[in-house]
Design an enzyme around this catalytic site. Structure first.
Site, PDB file in Angstrom:
ATOM      1  N   GLU A 167      37.377  43.855  36.061  1.00  0.00           N
ATOM      2  CA  GLU A 167      37.095  42.504  35.495  1.00  0.00           C
ATOM      3  C   GLU A 167      35.735  42.695  34.584  1.00  0.00           C
ATOM      4  OE1 GLU A 167      35.937  37.963  36.939  1.00  0.00           O
ATOM      5  OE2 GLU A 167      37.766  39.135  37.769  1.00  0.00           O
ATOM      6  N   SER A 210      32.193  39.662  39.612  1.00  0.00           N
ATOM      7  CA  SER A 210      33.287  40.332  40.239  1.00  0.00           C
ATOM      8  C   SER A 210      33.403  41.371  39.423  1.00  0.00           C
ATOM      9  CB  SER A 210      34.433  39.079  40.243  1.00  0.00           C
ATOM     10  OG  SER A 210      34.229  38.157  41.085  1.00  0.00           O
ATOM     11  N   ARG A 245      42.320  35.839  33.422  1.00  0.00           N
ATOM     12  CA  ARG A 245      41.237  36.739  32.956  1.00  0.00           C
ATOM     13  C   ARG A 245      41.610  37.185  31.604  1.00  0.00           C
ATOM     14  NH1 ARG A 245      39.986  33.557  36.181  1.00  0.00           N
ATOM     15  NH2 ARG A 245      38.879  34.035  38.054  1.00  0.00           N
TER      16      ARG A 245
END
Length: 303
Positions: free
Chosen positions: A292, A222, A172
């Site tokens: 996130e 998420s 990420r």
């Protein structure tokens, strides 16, 4: 409210002051953009960047699927890429996709061409610019496995092409120059495959996602990254936070790494709920969850 005197010479794209951003966010929350600019093309975008004061805050919005726009709105200049920035074209053994191209559209284009490795993108509700920036991934695939190069505009309005090897892509995360704006990316296929088999794989992935995630709610995907060796949803579930509410914000009953706007949440309530969850997980497990979802803008409305 910001001044209505534009800080730029005439541009060919659409420049507006004090534009509400909640309708653009998947959460349907957040304040206004001081200035929202939709450039007509790359030259128009470069002109705006070259004219913008160095100390002016700059934000680029994509599909707005994985962000919280705070209630105070976005200061300075907010950019939204559309039109020609969403082009997708074949390029030998891969595709060149504009930053505004939807991940799902890129996956479908690759499938029709029999290009393997793109199927996971069909489950990611964003655009290619954001996918590159956060090395988006799902179902054992990520952008690092596809990316050949990326073209950017710097904060000063100059062009650069960066090979994937220079971007240090990790979980990420992608290392891009400060203030860089992704224009397009070349994505290389992982071989060839029967288009029908690719379509079937995408169908299975989407069905799994539909069954396990609250896709039809006002959500942002998420909320937290998976800590190494753990799954964020399991850590959250173990604290009893499934279904936890704070004002109009709620942790999903279906998947507790998703937050929901149940109808009248504010961005502050969503962010506060996330921090409540982080505190409970830390207290119980000693693990500090990392966001996130990107949280952008001012916490409160400007005077």
């Amino acid at each position: 409210m910001t001044s209505t005197a534009a800080p730029f010479q005439p541009l060919r794209g659409r420049l507006k002051a004090n534009v509400p951003l909640a309708p653009r966010s998947w959460f349907r929350t957040g304040g206004q953009a001081d200035w929202l600019f939709v450039p007509q093309d790359e030259e128009d975008l470069a002109t705006a960047l070259q004219q913008s004061p160095p100390d002016m805050p700059l934000t680029v919005l994509g599909a707005c699927s994985n962000i919280i726009i705070r209630d105070g709105g976005l200061a300075g200049l907010t950019l939204r890429l559309a039109g020609g920035f969403a082009q997708i074209e074949a390029d030998g053994d891969g595709l060149i996709a504009g930053a505004a191209a939807l991940d799902s559209s890129v996956a479908e284009t690759a499938a029709r061409a029999g290009m393997a490795g793109f199927a996971f993108l069909s489950t990611i509700p964003g655009s290619i610019g954001g996918a590159v920036r956060m090395n988006a991934g799902a179902y054992e695939g990520d952008m690092a496995s596809l990316l050949d190069w990326v073209e950017i505009l710097t904060r000063e309005g100059t062009y650069q092409r960066l090979p994937a090897a220079d971007l240090h892509m990790g979980y990420r995360h992608t290392t891009l120059p400060d203030g860089a704006i992704v224009l397009r990316a070349r994505l290389k296929a992982q071989g060839a495959e029967d288009p029908a088999l690719i379509q079937e794989a995408m169908h299975v992935m989407r069905a799994k996602r539909e069954a396990s995630q609250p896709l039809r709610a006002r959500t942002g995907g998420s909320t937290f990254r998976n800590p190494e060796g753990h799954k964020a949803w399991e850590l959250i579930d173990a604290t009893g936070c499934r279904g936890l509410r704070h004002g109009g914000a709620q942790i999903s009953e279906k998947h507790c790494n998703f937050m929901l706007n149940t109808g009248h949440a504010t961005s502050t309530e969503l962010e506060d709920l996330g921090e409540m969850v982080r505190a409970r997980v830390l207290a119980q497990s000693g693990i500090e969850l990392q966001w996130e979802i990107k949280r952008l803008g001012r916490l409160s409305h400007p005077a």
